[in-house]
Write a protein that holds these residues in place. Structure first.
Motif, PDB file in Angstrom:
ATOM      1  N   GLY A 135       0.839  -1.189   0.000  1.00 35.06           N
ATOM      2  CA  GLY A 135       0.000   0.000   0.000  1.00 35.06           C
ATOM      3  C   GLY A 135       0.872   1.236   0.000  1.00 35.06           C
ATOM      4  N   GLY A 166      -3.658  -9.112   5.112  1.00 38.97           N
ATOM      5  CA  GLY A 166      -3.775  -7.719   5.536  1.00 38.97           C
ATOM      6  C   GLY A 166      -2.956  -7.350   6.753  1.00 38.97           C
ATOM      7  N   ALA A 206     -10.226   0.553   3.925  1.00 39.94           N
ATOM      8  CA  ALA A 206      -9.371  -0.020   4.965  1.00 39.94           C
ATOM      9  C   ALA A 206     -10.060   0.007   6.318  1.00 39.94           C
ATOM     10  N   LEU A 208      -6.985   3.429  12.827  1.00 34.08           N
ATOM     11  CA  LEU A 208      -5.878   3.328  11.873  1.00 34.08           C
ATOM     12  C   LEU A 208      -4.928   4.515  11.964  1.00 34.08           C
ATOM     13  N   MET A 222      -2.616   1.835   4.492  1.00 36.49           N
ATOM     14  CA  MET A 222      -3.454   0.649   4.665  1.00 36.49           C
ATOM     15  C   MET A 222      -4.621   0.676   3.687  1.00 36.49           C
ATOM     16  N   GLY A 223      -5.045   1.887   3.285  1.00 40.29           N
ATOM     17  CA  GLY A 223      -6.016   1.999   2.197  1.00 40.29           C
ATOM     18  C   GLY A 223      -5.443   1.438   0.920  1.00 40.29           C
ATOM     19  N   ALA A 253      -5.639  -2.240   1.115  1.00 39.16           N
ATOM     20  CA  ALA A 253      -7.017  -2.667   0.832  1.00 39.16           C
ATOM     21  C   ALA A 253      -7.297  -2.667  -0.670  1.00 39.16           C
TER      22      ALA A 253
END
Length: 401
Positions: free
Chosen positions: A87, A104, A197, A364, A371-372, A375
């Motif tokens: 990411g 993840g 995310a 988050l 992290m988005g 995702a």
């Protein structure tokens, strides 16, 4: 009578994604329990799980014999050894890369200098991904996909339409990066990506209807509605930061005036402090001044909080979400902003709608954008997985930790 043709491949892909995430969130779940929880019939589940196992994504384990009658229980788990997802969160001053296993779980985090020059930014992102892979002793072939999250308008086709804080227009940054990485890449607005995310990895896994608002260089919004991000006909919906708060007010990076972003973003707060002679240079400095009772900091944050509350009231009155999630710098500044924001919010939101809305801070934090990206990479992988995986095992992916 007109018959509707069923797209069986699409249905199978949707069901595969659903089962993957249920297993990811419930390690060791049985196939019987998976059928009950998903509502998918056992025969379909058996086919999908067999395919996922054959490609190295799912691992079955059988309980040791107990001596009692009946079949042993078979537990299903996502096999983290299958490979890695990267990411990438792009900002004007920094590019952050988070490397995660396919379930993840973040395993490496690298920050490199940012650039507003597209080719330089793509090269820096590539170098960050390579460094992250190197840090877990994984080869490039273990990389299954990349997601890029950046502040700006992104079309449904994955092109940057306009990113004012980066100075980019009509740009295919994903293609630039793909020339270096040679793997599937998906690009999205950073806040939409962060909303995904938040649902997959954050505190909003339990609901399918919320609004995610994130701040840093700007203010963006992700409208997560009926189980997915609402993008609108061109992919540009959710530009919460450009709601007009003050007609003819402060100049905004989009070229207009009076936008929410011009009053509430980290950049706007720091600019207002500087205009008043304060030396704070980052969120840490803002928080320090607030804790020390600095009158200038408290006044600026009080004004920002007022406009944040007003913006939230407009959202609640229009969308009526079950939850509003504050992320990025808004999450870090929440203790300073919320007193004034809640007062403004309650003064302007319709009480009948407001009473059912929960306002929370994202767990988050500053990890939301990268992290988005993870995702996005995971969605890309599930939408179009390779026919045969196992390449993570062949390219050093076992060497984590």
């Amino acid at each position: 009578m007109t018959r509707t043709r069923v797209n069986s491949a699409l249905i199978r892909r949707i069901n595969t994604g659903r089962l993957f995430h249920i297993i990811r969130q419930n390690p060791g779940i049985s196939q019987q329990r998976l059928s009950i929880q998903s509502g998918i019939d056992p025969a379909t589940i058996s086919i999908i799980i067999t395919n996922l196992e054959a490609t190295g994504i799912v691992r079955r384990t059988t309980d040791a014999p107990t001596g009692r009658a009946g079949r042993p229980t078979v537990a299903l788990n996502i096999d983290a050894r299958a490979g890695f997802l990267a990411g990438i969160g792009i900002e004007p001053d920094a590019i952050r890369v988070t490397l995660a296993t396919i379930d993840g779980m973040a395993c490496a985090d690298i920050t490199v200098a940012g650039s507003t020059e597209p080719e330089a930014a793509a090269l820096a992102a590539h170098e960050g991904v390579v460094a992250a892979l190197r840090s877990v002793k994984a080869r490039r072939g273990a990389l299954l996909g990349v997601g890029i999250a950046l502040p700006g308008l992104v079309s449904l086709e994955g092109r940057v339409v306009f990113a004012p804080n980066l100075g980019w227009r009509d740009l295919d940054i994903a293609a630039m990066l793909a020339r270096h990485l040679k793997c599937p890449i998906r690009l999205e607005n950073d806040v939409k990506a962060a909303a995904i995310a938040e649902h997959l990895f954050g505190a909003s896994r339990d609901i399918t209807d919320f609004v995610y608002i994130m701040g840093r260089s700007g203010i963006g919004g992700g409208l997560y509605m009926m189980g997915e991000v609402y993008r609108g006909p061109h992919g540009l919906a959710g530009e919460i930061g450009h709601m007009k708060m003050v007609p003819g007010g402060r100049a905004c990076g989009c070229g207009a005036r009076g936008c929410l972003e011009a009053y509430v973003s980290e950049r706007a707060i720091l600019a207002e402090l500087a205009a008043k002679g304060h030396q704070a240079r980052d969120v840490a400095g803002i928080l320090r001044g607030f804790e020390q009772g600095d009158a200038i900091v408290r006044a600026v944050l009080g004004e920002a909080g007022y406009y944040l509350g007003l913006g939230l009231a407009n959202l609640i009155n229009i969308v009526s979400p079950r939850r509003i999630v504050l992320g990025g710098s808004l999450a870090r500044l929440a203790p300073c902003l919320l007193p004034a924001a809640m007062e403004s919010l309650h003064a302007n939101a319709l009480a009948a709608i407001m009473r059912d809305v929960e306002l929370v801070v994202s767990v988050l934090g500053d990890d939301a954008a990268p992290m988005g990206g993870v995702a996005l990479a995971l969605h890309q992988f599930l939408d179009d997985p390779p026919i045969k995986l196992g390449r993570g095992r062949d390219h050093g992916a076992l060497a984590i930790g």
